[in-house]
Scaffold this active site. Structure first.
Site: not given
Length: 532
Positions: A138, A47, A32, A27-30
């Site tokens: 979200d 993650k 997995v 995703g945008g942050m990390g």
């Protein structure tokens, strides 16, 4: 070393016990990844934060603490937090099976009963979170994992979860969440509570049963407009789920379906039964809608309108009063995401080719305008002084008058122009003439009216002509798609021009019937096919 996707699967051990394996998602942050817990001999998911995402390492710890508070079979479990490249990494349960987003990307939608069961799982997860004063913020298909064996749904990614009253902007001014699954009150920057997560659940149920969010559009501005203003029209593919989805997608959170009612209705759908009504049917009263000038509409054409007390009450008035602040605050939110220029442009959008007056008809236009009468430089329209309009030339190949300041949107097949206050909608659909022609289309729509338009009543369908061409006119009153929106009146004209069917309609609140009729006459008279 920063992870760049080049590490050999199984080559890295973190936390002294977790052997990293294949990437499962990003995703945008990390990122997995699958991993093996070598101490306990089990598979887990890890993650890790992407170093270039700008994510605060403290956010990972906050997510772990939040999830630790919400222990539920349908909420992802965090087993451990370890350090990876100087940043915390979350070790979570591994749910074998992809996300709902993965399934939908493969074109595999859920049946209404499967969707209802999914909804029950997610509703239970959200209820558990809300009991701990945690808002997910979200809820979307990518954050719903579907277990391959057993079909359990698991809500994951509490990375932006918060307590009620938390701001909707991050420290860097970026909008938090996924716009097409975000509730209107969050879009406008207002207070958001558990009801905001329930709105998102309604949008997810639509996506699960149809393949896409009902608010998917081709730009952030169009998504914003759809969420704040446009008709919320659940697809017929949702079958018995339509009432519960309508209830969850009420724009006014005070009128939105609550968790207990939603559970009762979803349980009935999951069992293959007709869902019970969302609220007890109230005693109705007859009211005569009034025009903006205060003059009652012609009773010969309008008749009494049944009003739902919730529609006419304070909550409904609050919903209407909030319409303009919705846009103002939402523009502020999107400005933080560097999209304010596009949104401001949409407030007075003039599609490419817009002119002060209609172009002379050419090509396809010759079939929709009298050959002996050239198109005037300007179209004289009765009532435009009271109801200001502007002409637009749309990229779909037509030109017409719409309310001044109207905002354009599309659901793929139809094009909408909505007045700045969100009350008046002009719609256009162009397609090949189907079997039965214009009158066949209108009669079929009338027959389907009670299903497609809640509170459908007072309908008339008549065969007519338009500019000497075969046509049909349809007019009706209905309750609107949300209680906050209230009862509406719709006028619709379809006509055949060669092999093309043009369909133009205007919908407005019952209290603005005079405006609806004036705009409808102006819109139909001003319509020109441009062949664009």
């Amino acid at each position: 070393m920063a992870y760049d996707g080049s590490e050999r699967a199984g080559a890295e051990l973190i936390g002294g016990r977790y052997r990293l394996g294949e990437r499962l998602g990003q995703g945008g942050m990390g990122v997995v990844r699958r991993a093996t817990d070598e101490l306990l001999g089990r598979q887990v998911a890890v993650k890790t934060l992407a170093l270039d995402s700008g994510a605060d390492p403290a956010d990972a710890l906050r997510e772990a603490r939040v999830v630790a508070q919400v222990r539920h079979p349908h909420v992802i479990v965090v087993h451990d937090v370890v350090e990876h490249e100087g940043r915390p990494a979350l070790v979570m349960e591994l749910v074998e099976g992809g996300s709902l987003a993965d399934r939908l990307a493969e074109g595999r939608v859920l049946s209404p009963r499967e969707t209802a069961r999914l909804g029950l799982d997610l509703l239970d997860a959200l209820t558990a979170a809300h009991a701990r004063d945690v808002l997910h913020r979200d809820v979307k298909p990518a954050n719903v994992l579907l277990e391959k064996d057993g079909g359990r749904a698991v809500l994951t990614d509490f990375g932006i979860a918060s307590l009620p009253g938390a701001t909707t902007l991050s420290r860097t001014g970026v909008f938090i969440g996924t716009p097409e699954y975000t509730a209107p009150e969050r879009m406008r920057g207002g207070d958001a509570g558990p009801a905001s997560d329930l709105w998102s659940l309604g949008a997810v149920l639509c996506a699960a049963a149809t393949g896409t969010s009902p608010f998917r559009r081709d730009s952030i501005g169009a998504v914003l407009h759809a969420i704040v203003y446009e008709e919320v029209r659940p697809s017929a593919a949702m079958g018995p789920l339509v009432p519960v989805v309508r209830g969850l997608l009420e724009r006014d959170p005070e009128l939105r379906l609550g968790a207990a009612e939603a559970r009762r209705m979803l349980a009935a759908c999951a069992a293959g039964e007709a869902p019970p009504p969302a609220v007890p049917t109230p005693t109705v009263r007859d009211v005569v809608p009034r025009t903006p000038a205060g003059t009652p509409p012609d009773p010969a054409t309008e008749g009494p309108v049944t009003a739902h007390p919730a529609t006419a009450g304070p909550g409904a008035r609050r919903g209407r009063a909030r319409a303009l602040p919705f846009v103002t605050a939402a523009v502020a939110v999107c400005a933080a995401a560097a999209t304010v220029a596009a949104l401001l442009a949409m407030q007075d959008e003039r599609p490419a080719g817009t002119t002060a007056g209609p172009p002379a008809p050419t090509g396809a236009a010759a079939a929709s305008a009298p050959a002996s009468t050239p198109a005037p430089a300007r179209t004289a329209v009765s009532g435009t002084d009271r109801f200001p309009s502007r002409r637009v030339t749309d990229e779909r190949g037509f030109s017409l008058l719409v309310p001044a300041g109207a905002i354009r949107s599309t659901d793929g097949e139809r094009v909408f122009y909505t007045s700045p206050d969100g009350a008046v909608r002009v719609g256009v659909r162009i397609r090949p003439v189907p079997p039965g022609g214009a009158i066949g289309v209108m009669r079929a729509s009338d027959e389907d009216g009670p299903r497609s338009n809640p509170g459908y009543r007072g309908a008339t369908v008549e065969e007519t002509t338009h500019r000497g061409l075969p046509a049909a006119r349809w007019e009706f009153t209905w309750d609107g798609f949300t209680r906050a929106e209230g009862a509406r009146h719709t006028l619709d004209l379809a006509w055949e021009a060669g092999e093309t069917l043009y369909d133009v309609w205007v919908s407005a609140p019952v209290g603005r019937v005079e405006e609806a009729r004036s705009r409808f006459a102006a819109t139909v008279e001003s319509f020109r096919a441009t062949g664009g």
